[in-house]
Design a protein around this motif. Structure first.
Motif, PDB file in Angstrom:
ATOM      1  N   GLU A   1       8.403   9.526   2.960  1.00 34.13           N
ATOM      2  CA  GLU A   1       9.798   9.082   2.924  1.00 34.13           C
ATOM      3  C   GLU A   1      10.111   8.282   1.663  1.00 34.13           C
ATOM      4  O   GLU A   1      11.265   8.233   1.225  1.00 34.13           O
ATOM      5  CB  GLU A   1      10.104   8.235   4.162  1.00 34.13           C
ATOM      6  CG  GLU A   1      10.147   9.032   5.462  1.00 34.13           C
ATOM      7  CD  GLU A   1      10.145   8.127   6.685  1.00 34.13           C
ATOM      8  OE1 GLU A   1      10.104   6.878   6.508  1.00 34.13           O
ATOM      9  OE2 GLU A   1      10.167   8.660   7.808  1.00 34.13           O
ATOM     10  N   ARG A   2       9.085   7.654   1.087  1.00 37.33           N
ATOM     11  CA  ARG A   2       9.287   6.812  -0.097  1.00 37.33           C
ATOM     12  C   ARG A   2       9.221   7.605  -1.405  1.00 37.33           C
ATOM     13  O   ARG A   2       9.436   7.048  -2.480  1.00 37.33           O
ATOM     14  CB  ARG A   2       8.222   5.702  -0.133  1.00 37.33           C
ATOM     15  CG  ARG A   2       8.312   4.679   0.991  1.00 37.33           C
ATOM     16  CD  ARG A   2       9.281   3.558   0.691  1.00 37.33           C
ATOM     17  NE  ARG A   2       8.796   2.685  -0.361  1.00 37.33           N
ATOM     18  CZ  ARG A   2       8.009   1.624  -0.167  1.00 37.33           C
ATOM     19  NH1 ARG A   2       7.586   1.316   1.059  1.00 37.33           N
ATOM     20  NH2 ARG A   2       7.646   0.862  -1.188  1.00 37.33           N
ATOM     21  N   LEU A   3       8.919   8.891  -1.346  1.00 38.99           N
ATOM     22  CA  LEU A   3       8.726   9.668  -2.557  1.00 38.99           C
ATOM     23  C   LEU A   3      10.049   9.944  -3.270  1.00 38.99           C
ATOM     24  O   LEU A   3      11.044  10.307  -2.643  1.00 38.99           O
ATOM     25  CB  LEU A   3       8.040  10.997  -2.242  1.00 38.99           C
ATOM     26  CG  LEU A   3       6.612  10.929  -1.701  1.00 38.99           C
ATOM     27  CD1 LEU A   3       6.105  12.325  -1.367  1.00 38.99           C
ATOM     28  CD2 LEU A   3       5.685  10.249  -2.707  1.00 38.99           C
ATOM     29  N   ALA A   4      10.017   9.818  -4.578  1.00 37.21           N
ATOM     30  CA  ALA A   4      11.182  10.194  -5.387  1.00 37.21           C
ATOM     31  C   ALA A   4      11.173  11.683  -5.698  1.00 37.21           C
ATOM     32  O   ALA A   4      12.217  12.264  -6.005  1.00 37.21           O
ATOM     33  CB  ALA A   4      11.189   9.387  -6.684  1.00 37.21           C
TER      34      ALA A   4
ATOM     35  N   TYR B   1       0.828  -1.203   0.000  1.00 35.87           N
ATOM     36  CA  TYR B   1       0.000   0.000   0.000  1.00 35.87           C
ATOM     37  C   TYR B   1       0.866   1.258   0.000  1.00 35.87           C
ATOM     38  O   TYR B   1       0.638   2.179  -0.793  1.00 35.87           O
ATOM     39  CB  TYR B   1      -0.913  -0.018   1.224  1.00 35.87           C
ATOM     40  CG  TYR B   1      -1.823   1.187   1.343  1.00 35.87           C
ATOM     41  CD1 TYR B   1      -2.953   1.307   0.545  1.00 35.87           C
ATOM     42  CD2 TYR B   1      -1.570   2.201   2.263  1.00 35.87           C
ATOM     43  CE1 TYR B   1      -3.801   2.402   0.653  1.00 35.87           C
ATOM     44  CE2 TYR B   1      -2.409   3.304   2.386  1.00 35.87           C
ATOM     45  CZ  TYR B   1      -3.522   3.397   1.575  1.00 35.87           C
ATOM     46  OH  TYR B   1      -4.355   4.489   1.682  1.00 35.87           O
ATOM     47  N   ILE B   2       1.859   1.306   0.872  1.00 34.06           N
ATOM     48  CA  ILE B   2       2.711   2.492   0.973  1.00 34.06           C
ATOM     49  C   ILE B   2       3.443   2.739  -0.340  1.00 34.06           C
ATOM     50  O   ILE B   2       3.473   3.865  -0.859  1.00 34.06           O
ATOM     51  CB  ILE B   2       3.700   2.342   2.141  1.00 34.06           C
ATOM     52  CG1 ILE B   2       2.938   2.364   3.475  1.00 34.06           C
ATOM     53  CG2 ILE B   2       4.765   3.438   2.107  1.00 34.06           C
ATOM     54  CD1 ILE B   2       3.797   2.063   4.676  1.00 34.06           C
ATOM     55  N   GLY B   3       4.016   1.689  -0.900  1.00 30.50           N
ATOM     56  CA  GLY B   3       4.727   1.835  -2.163  1.00 30.50           C
ATOM     57  C   GLY B   3       3.818   2.255  -3.302  1.00 30.50           C
ATOM     58  O   GLY B   3       4.196   3.092  -4.131  1.00 30.50           O
ATOM     59  N   ASP B   4       2.605   1.698  -3.351  1.00 29.68           N
ATOM     60  CA  ASP B   4       1.676   2.034  -4.423  1.00 29.68           C
ATOM     61  C   ASP B   4       1.215   3.494  -4.334  1.00 29.68           C
ATOM     62  O   ASP B   4       1.121   4.193  -5.348  1.00 29.68           O
ATOM     63  CB  ASP B   4       0.461   1.103  -4.392  1.00 29.68           C
ATOM     64  CG  ASP B   4       0.803  -0.305  -4.860  1.00 29.68           C
ATOM     65  OD1 ASP B   4       1.900  -0.493  -5.423  1.00 29.68           O
ATOM     66  OD2 ASP B   4      -0.029  -1.213  -4.643  1.00 29.68           O
ATOM     67  N   VAL B   5       0.917   3.963  -3.109  1.00 27.44           N
ATOM     68  CA  VAL B   5       0.485   5.352  -2.953  1.00 27.44           C
ATOM     69  C   VAL B   5       1.638   6.303  -3.275  1.00 27.44           C
ATOM     70  O   VAL B   5       1.450   7.328  -3.952  1.00 27.44           O
ATOM     71  CB  VAL B   5      -0.058   5.602  -1.534  1.00 27.44           C
ATOM     72  CG1 VAL B   5      -0.375   7.087  -1.335  1.00 27.44           C
ATOM     73  CG2 VAL B   5      -1.308   4.762  -1.281  1.00 27.44           C
ATOM     74  N   ALA B   6       2.847   5.967  -2.808  1.00 29.39           N
ATOM     75  CA  ALA B   6       4.007   6.814  -3.103  1.00 29.39           C
ATOM     76  C   ALA B   6       4.263   6.878  -4.607  1.00 29.39           C
ATOM     77  O   ALA B   6       4.546   7.956  -5.158  1.00 29.39           O
ATOM     78  CB  ALA B   6       5.237   6.285  -2.369  1.00 29.39           C
ATOM     79  N   ALA B   7       4.151   5.751  -5.298  1.00 33.65           N
ATOM     80  CA  ALA B   7       4.368   5.733  -6.748  1.00 33.65           C
ATOM     81  C   ALA B   7       3.310   6.564  -7.469  1.00 33.65           C
ATOM     82  O   ALA B   7       3.621   7.272  -8.441  1.00 33.65           O
ATOM     83  CB  ALA B   7       4.352   4.290  -7.252  1.00 33.65           C
ATOM     84  N   PHE B   8       2.070   6.493  -7.004  1.00 29.68           N
ATOM     85  CA  PHE B   8       0.994   7.284  -7.599  1.00 29.68           C
ATOM     86  C   PHE B   8       1.269   8.780  -7.442  1.00 29.68           C
ATOM     87  O   PHE B   8       1.124   9.561  -8.393  1.00 29.68           O
ATOM     88  CB  PHE B   8      -0.331   6.902  -6.949  1.00 29.68           C
ATOM     89  CG  PHE B   8      -1.499   7.742  -7.387  1.00 29.68           C
ATOM     90  CD1 PHE B   8      -1.956   7.698  -8.690  1.00 29.68           C
ATOM     91  CD2 PHE B   8      -2.143   8.573  -6.484  1.00 29.68           C
ATOM     92  CE1 PHE B   8      -3.046   8.470  -9.097  1.00 29.68           C
ATOM     93  CE2 PHE B   8      -3.226   9.354  -6.876  1.00 29.68           C
ATOM     94  CZ  PHE B   8      -3.675   9.301  -8.188  1.00 29.68           C
ATOM     95  N   ILE B   9       1.711   9.184  -6.256  1.00 31.06           N
ATOM     96  CA  ILE B   9       2.028  10.592  -6.021  1.00 31.06           C
ATOM     97  C   ILE B   9       3.191  11.022  -6.909  1.00 31.06           C
ATOM     98  O   ILE B   9       3.167  12.110  -7.514  1.00 31.06           O
ATOM     99  CB  ILE B   9       2.340  10.831  -4.533  1.00 31.06           C
ATOM    100  CG1 ILE B   9       1.064  10.641  -3.686  1.00 31.06           C
ATOM    101  CG2 ILE B   9       2.928  12.224  -4.307  1.00 31.06           C
ATOM    102  CD1 ILE B   9       1.301  10.704  -2.200  1.00 31.06           C
TER     103      ILE B   9
END
Length: 419
Positions: free
Chosen positions: A290-293, A245-253
């Motif tokens: 924290e996961r955002l690129a 979930y965290i990775g998917d939301v971060a990737a979407f953002i």
């Protein structure tokens, strides 16, 4: 000899000032609308977070009583039972227990639990019952403010609902699906309403409050601004099937930022100073951030704000992606086109009021490609969605506000009979 008539009093449970800002919006809406209708009324909040709520209480007419789960389930319910079965003890119980004294002097208990007596949430059944049973034992009418109930297929939930919901004075259903579930159970004490938070009004101070915490220049410029409100409840359901979930939301953002948009990351339920995740999306949002690129294109609302300030900021967005229920309510109330990722019928039935239920999907469908496709479809239909929001919003607000009239009539009727 002059007799002093006590001020009318309303007890409230299931909402809060701190933590979940949807609960805060319901509580503050009820205080504002009922104070207009009942002169001199006082309120008592039976609080799950008494210290935090007292620290944020700016209402002179609101008292806070400790109703943390153990205090509510054991102490308050036991004292209420003694009050019921031992009439000679009643004066002593009223004098020695703040909770019993407040309930006994109230004309109604407002239950503002957002979703109760629902299949799949059996672990909350005991709390659902414990919240309303003391009032029932003291013969204080229980008014369940707009909420979701049902379905009732699970035997223990069905038994509990059939045992307690008919004893409620009024159950305000929050949408068509809830109303149909309740009617199928045989309930007749129903009113088809809308969430109380739709009655929340801004007072004009929200922009200054937001500007004191964040640079509102972020919202200026030609770029579309997209609000995203994750939910720890949804996180648990998504991760239970092995997804990230965290990775998917971060990737979407990150994809939104890469497409030339700006993103506001909203934790709509925040408990300051704790990493506990109950009613607290801040730790989850911090991990997503924290996961955002591309964090430079993101405004992270990294602290607890008032429900009104949050609604103001949500209203500054061009589009919104919500998993917190009352973040969705605020975006709809501000006529912001909204894509909803939910876990219950409670989301769909509210969107139905705006003829926008096509813009909700369940957590079981949350996949990166599907999320991206549905969001871009929302943007393409943006003008039509805004038109529907503006067309239907007055009627939804009227349905929300109607429950204030019902409560006021109940309180003034009880006052008249007491006099």
């Amino acid at each position: 000899m002059t007799t002093t008539v006590p001020a009318p009093r309303i007890a409230i449970i299931g909402s809060a000032l701190s933590g979940n800002k949807g609960a805060s919006a319901m509580l503050e809406s009820s205080i504002a609308t009922l104070s207009e209708r009942i002169p001199g009324v006082r309120f008592t909040l039976f609080s799950m977070y008494p210290a935090e709520d007292r620290a944020q209480n700016e209402y002179a007419a609101l008292d806070i009583i400790d109703a943390r789960p153990r205090q509510l389930g054991v102490t308050i319910n036991t004292l209420a039972l003694l009050y019921r079965i031992l009439p000679p003890l009643r004066p002593l119980l009223r004098a020695r227990s703040r909770a019993i004294g407040a309930l006994a002097s109230s004309q109604v208990l407002l239950d503002q639990g957002g979703i109760t007596f629902t299949d799949g949430r059996e672990k909350f059944l005991l709390y659902n019952v414990a919240s309303i049973l003391p009032a029932m034992m003291l013969r204080v009418p229980v008014f369940k403010c707009a909420q979701a109930v049902g379905p009732f297929q699970n035997p223990i939930n069905r038994w509990s609902a059939k045992r307690f919901l008919p004893r409620v004075h009024t159950l305000v259903t929050r949408g068509r699906i809830t109303h149909e579930f309740a009617e199928a159970l045989g309930l007749t004490n129903l009113y088809a309403g809308a969430d109380y938070a739709f009655s929340l009004e801004l007072d004009g101070t929200e922009q200054a409050a937001a500007a004191a915490a964040f640079d509102l220049g972020f919202f200026e410029g030609p770029e579309q601004v997209v609000g995203v409100s994750p939910s720890v409840v949804l996180q648990k359901k998504v991760e239970a099937r092995g997804a990230d979930y965290i990775g998917d939301v971060a990737a979407f953002i990150d994809e939104l930022v890469a497409s030339g948009r700006r993103v506001v990351l909203f934790p709509h339920s925040v408990r300051t100073g704790t990493e506990k995740t109950h009613n607290n999306d801040l730790p989850l949002c911090s991990r997503i951030h924290e996961r955002l690129a591309h964090p430079e294109g993101v405004l992270f609302i990294d602290r607890e704000l008032s429900s009104q300030t949050l609604r103001y900021l949500i209203g500054r967005c061009d589009y919104f992606v919500a998993s917190r229920f009352h973040a969705m309510v605020s975006s709809l109330a501000m006529a912001v086109p909204t894509l909803v990722i939910g876990w219950s019928h409670k989301y769909q039935e509210v969107l139905e009021m705006f003829q926008l239920d096509e813009w909700a999907f369940g957590h079981d469908k949350l996949e990166p490609d599907f999320l991206r496709e549905r969001f871009e479809a929302l943007v393409a239909a943006g003008d039509e969605v805004r038109d529907r929001l503006r067309t239907h919003l007055p009627a939804v607000k009227a349905r929300s506000l109607a429950q204030a009239d019902l409560i006021a009539a109940l309180v003034t009727g009880a006052e008249a009979s007491r006099a």
